[in-house]
Design an enzyme around this catalytic site. Structure first.
Site, PDB file in Angstrom:
ATOM      1  N   HIS A 340      -1.793  -2.651  -6.754  1.00 15.13           N
ATOM      2  CA  HIS A 340      -3.067  -2.645  -7.465  1.00 15.13           C
ATOM      3  C   HIS A 340      -2.955  -3.316  -8.827  1.00 15.13           C
ATOM      4  CE1 HIS A 340      -1.696   0.536 -10.213  1.00 15.13           C
ATOM      5  NE2 HIS A 340      -1.214   1.180  -9.147  1.00 15.13           N
ATOM      6  N   CYS A 358       3.742   3.064  -6.984  1.00 16.90           N
ATOM      7  CA  CYS A 358       2.928   1.916  -6.606  1.00 16.90           C
ATOM      8  C   CYS A 358       3.542   0.631  -7.134  1.00 16.90           C
ATOM      9  CB  CYS A 358       1.505   2.061  -7.147  1.00 16.90           C
ATOM     10  SG  CYS A 358       0.552   3.388  -6.379  1.00 16.90           S
TER      11      CYS A 358
END
Length: 419
Positions: A340, A358
């Site tokens: 992201h 992440c």
């Protein structure tokens, strides 16, 4: 002469009466209720064939006329003990649709059976049969029966979507709303084919998920068709499938991106050629990123990320982080690994790993199209592969997202329920 003429007239009248009575007898012989030529008058057999049997004695139909709640394993069969079946028509009424039931007559024309081994659930059937008995007398029967309506059903939620264009790493995945006990029967009812052809094999993850993939990534341009024939399949005792549908998707260009957690970089390759190398940040030493091949399963322009939803909580129960507007978010695992955009830590990319697992790319608040995150998002598809290497963590589990590419081909094939 007048007297002679009168006698002749009386003779003709008498003869006419005799002929008329004979005609009435003949008419009575031909108009009995059974239509076989017997008179039915005081037991006298004018036709010489005897009283015919009742139609249900000539044509035996199973299930019986008026039967209800007939189970799918019940046998539909039409037979005659002698003579021959002239015609059989069976019609199924289900979901407000009428459809003929194909079947076959035996060589001796004594029996008829449907091509399908099982009856449909929640359906009404009508049978019309005509036959001749052993003495050549014709009989006809019309019967109706209805089948069992189950209280419990199961369905499979399918990935990817119908008519979608996906990356070469897409795995066909069915998530069932109920635990499947009869996995072999369900597996046989799902067919995945490709054009151009390639071997595609199934693998079960427990009793609730069935995935399909080829040995290697799909070739770009491949057309994949998924046929679900789950309707009336008994997946567990008393639980029957509901779906009968076909859908397809197309494999687009190949894009595989390799994240090097130690070097803090991501190489993006399109059809084998290096497009660019992007600086990234991966999981911090205490919250490392999984190694292995992961597949993009969801793409969100913006989403909220709260650590409490994936197990990162403070002592007061709140999440360690709660970011309401994470831009350019692409899901990689079911457990919460995303690739992201990151606008809140601008000085870490290419230098240090700081995330909770992440993979972060530089972005701006609200998401920018000219940032690394925006650039990558605009060039990605659901089904693209992101592989993480050199992270101080284990390899992602094959059932965490579409992680089946981390399993060897022989092990994958061994996960089939059909031996």
């Amino acid at each position: 002469m007048r007297h002679v003429t009168g006698r002749a007239r009386r003779a003709r009248v008498a003869l006419t009466a005799v002929l008329t009575w004979a005609g009435l007898l003949a008419g009575a012989a031909g108009c009995t209720a059974d239509g076989t030529g017997g008179t039915g008058m005081g037991g006298i057999d004018v036709g010489g064939l005897g009283k015919p049997p009742a139609p249900e004695e000539v044509i035996r139909i199973t299930p019986d006329d008026g039967d209800k709640d007939v189970r799918p394993g019940g046998k539909l069969r039409i037979r005659v003990p002698g003579g021959r079946l002239e015609s059989v028509k069976v019609v199924k009424y289900q979901d407000a649709q009428e459809s003929p039931v194909p079947g076959r007559l035996s060589d001796d024309r004594l029996t008829w059976e449907p091509d399908a081994a099982k009856l449909a659930l929640a359906a009404r059937y009508t049978v019309d049969a005509v036959a001749l008995d052993g003495q050549g007398r014709r009989s006809a029967r019309h019967t109706t029966f209805t089948t069992y309506v189950p209280e419990e059903r199961f369905i499979g939620y399918v990935t990817p979507e119908n008519r979608s264009v996906v990356g070469t790493g897409m795995i066909v995945s069915l998530e069932f709303n109920r635990e499947i006990g009869n996995r072999a029967a369900v597996e046989r009812a799902v067919h995945v084919t490709a054009k151009p052809p390639v071997e595609i094999r199934p693998h079960w993850f427990g009793g609730g998920r069935l995935d399909f993939r080829p040995e290697r990534y799909w070739k770009p341009g491949t057309q994949v068709t998924v046929s679900l024939r789950l309707r009336d399949i008994e997946g567990a005792p008393g639980v029957y499938g509901l779906q009968h549908r076909t859908f397809s998707f197309t494999v687009g260009r190949s894009q595989v991106s390799v994240v090097d957690a130690a070097r803090h970089t991501m190489e993006v390759r399109r059809d084998g050629e290096l497009l660019t190398t992007v600086p990234i940040t991966a999981g911090a030493p205490k919250t490392t990123t999984y190694n292995g091949r992961m597949v993009v399963t969801e793409m969100l322009e913006v989403t909220r990320m709260n650590g409490a939803t994936v197990g990162f909580k403070k002592k007061n129960g709140n999440g360690e982080y709660d970011i309401p507007d994470v831009p350019h978010a692409m899901r990689l695992t079911d457990s919460g690994t995303f690739l992201h955009g990151n606008y809140w830590a601008p000085d870490v990319f290419g230098r240090v790993n700081v995330s909770h697992g992440c993979v972060g790319l530089r972005d701006v608040k609200g998401g920018g199209s000219d940032t690394p995150a925006g650039w990558f998002f605009d060039r990605s598809l659901v089904g693209d592969v992101v592989e993480v290497v050199h992270s101080n963590d284990k390899k992602v589990a094959p059932d965490n997202g579409l992680g089946g590419w981390n399993m060897g081909w022989e092990e994958w094939k061994a996960g089939s329920a059909v031996k």
